[in-house]
Design an enzyme around this catalytic site. Structure first.
Site, mmCIF file in Angstrom:
data_model
loop_
_atom_site.group_PDB
_atom_site.id
_atom_site.type_symbol
_atom_site.label_atom_id
_atom_site.label_comp_id
_atom_site.label_asym_id
_atom_site.label_seq_id
_atom_site.Cartn_x
_atom_site.Cartn_y
_atom_site.Cartn_z
ATOM 1 N N GLY A 1 -2.446 97.955 -4.076
ATOM 2 C CA GLY A 1 -2.370 99.400 -4.247
ATOM 3 C C GLY A 1 -1.013 99.825 -4.755
ATOM 4 N N ASN A 2 -0.710 101.089 -4.564
ATOM 5 C CA ASN A 2 0.577 101.614 -5.011
ATOM 6 C C ASN A 2 1.037 102.715 -4.056
ATOM 7 O OD1 ASN A 2 -0.651 104.167 -5.951
ATOM 8 N ND2 ASN A 2 -1.585 102.844 -7.503
#
Length: 405
Positions: A211-212
């Site tokens: 993810g981020n």
């Protein structure tokens, strides 16, 4: 805003949602605003004056005969930089629409010449009654910002539109109007807009993902502002930092890139504008482990990646005639050029009408309440957006979209 604290009048009218005004008051004072609370007599049946005085550090009065020598009913309105009424009942809006001034709050509202924000709260039947709708339209025609209410649980077992928006949301709009008084015109009425927000999470095993750091705050601000400018808004949300659903916005949850791709294309079929603000993961694991991957044995398991779909490029390819498509680019710069250089290249590749370029890293853009950047147009236009709240950037973005619709 000036170096002196903004002077805010917080009006509170008599509805069960009056208790939420204490949280709004706390947010305003803790962010540096000087707040004077003007409750109606009915509001004081729900929340005592001592609560408002303790949180604001200012005296509380409701009648026009309080402190007569200072002419409060004129002075308070004239000195205010912003007026917020939360909750604003059907009765309060009717009195204001027709110029009544039979208590300190309504008298101050008539003398105020600053931005005015009303946050309605009432039962659905009252909100939808033709008399209330006419009063709201009249107030909006005079420049008063009347927020669309939220939908949800009301007094008793009833649910529906008419619920007071979350105090955090009212605070965000209050701050926005102090940054820019004309940020919320009703210029998107009759339009359907689709906004994506947050980051995607691509599962690796039952507990891990790729993810981020996107919190979703910018996308949510874009959706909130659009809804309060009159649009019908569909918000496709990836992973967000536990953000509350914006008032008057339809939210669709799509945690992975491929789920977001499907949701965005479905929602965009009849949209006038599409804003792709989500931070979509570029890659996903090829193999999804059924059980948690254990470490041990001295060997690191290989991680094979597949490229995720380019949602923005697909929306551009399949958009119907007249639809405005907006992309976002989070850039750090490298040896070949800075964030703006890479943003221009991305706009050329993607083919969107507009592209918002954010410089990220060092506490910028991600997981913070403010933002800055550049707004690039396919027609060659470039506008620098100075640092401000994410709602302020959203208002500038909708100005540019509206000009292209």
């Amino acid at each position: 805003m000036s170096s002196t604290p903004p002077q805010v009048l917080l009006g509170v009218s008599g509805g069960i949602a009056a208790y939420k005004s204490a949280e709004l008051l706390r947010r305003l004072t803790e962010s540096g605003h000087a707040v004077r609370v003007l409750p109606t007599e009915a509001a004081l049946e729900f929340v005592g004056a001592a609560t408002f005085e303790a949180l604001s550090g200012q005296p509380v009065a409701s009648g026009v005969f309080s402190d007569v020598p200072s002419v409060q009913h004129v002075r308070l309105g004239k000195e205010a930089d912003l007026v917020v009424v939360a909750p604003a009942t059907a009765d309060l809006m009717a009195r204001l629409a027709h110029g009544r001034s039979d208590d300190l709050l309504t008298a101050a509202l008539l003398t105020a010449r600053c931005p005015m924000l009303l946050a309605p709260a009432m039962h659905t039947e009252m909100w939808e009654h033709p008399a209330t709708r006419d009063n709201v339209a009249l107030l909006r025609s005079r420049g008063t910002v009347v927020l669309e209410p939220a939908s949800g649980r009301l007094t008793g077992k009833d649910t529906g539109p008419g619920r007071l928006p979350d105090p955090a949301e009212i605070f965000e709009f209050s701050h926005l109007l102090l940054e820019r008084a004309d940020a919320l015109p009703r210029d998107l009425e009759g339009r359907h807009v689709v906004v994506s927000a947050g980051g995607t999470r691509e599962p690796l095993d039952p507990v891990r993902y790729l993810g981020n750091r996107s919190s979703g705050r910018q996308g949510y601000a874009i959706a909130r502002v659009a809804a309060q400018r009159g649009a019908r808004v569909t918000l496709v949300a990836g992973h967000t930092a536990e953000l509350a659903d914006p008032a008057a916005v339809h939210v669709v949850h799509a945690p992975t890139a491929r789920e977001m791709q499907v949701a965005m294309h479905e929602a965009a079929t009849d949209a006038d504008a599409v804003v792709m603000a989500a931070a979509v993961a570029d890659f996903r694991p090829v193999d999804l482990a059924e059980n948690k991957i254990k470490k041990g044995g001295g060997e690191v398991p290989p991680l094979r990646l597949a490229e995720n779909p380019d949602i923005l490029a697909g929306l551009v390819r399949e958009r119907p005639a007249g639809q405005v498509v907006v992309g976002f680019a989070a850039e750090t710069g490298d040896e070949t050029g800075g964030p703006l250089h890479h943003g221009r290249e991305k706009l050329r590749r993607k083919g969107s009408d507009l592209l918002v370029v954010n410089a990220v890293g060092d506490g910028k853009a991600f997981e913070v309440s403010d933002n800055a950047g550049w707004l690039l147009g396919a027609d060659g236009g470039e506008q620098e957006i100075p640092n401000g709240s994410k709602a302020l950037l959203a208002s500038r973005l909708w100005d540019a979209v509206r000009a292209r619709l």
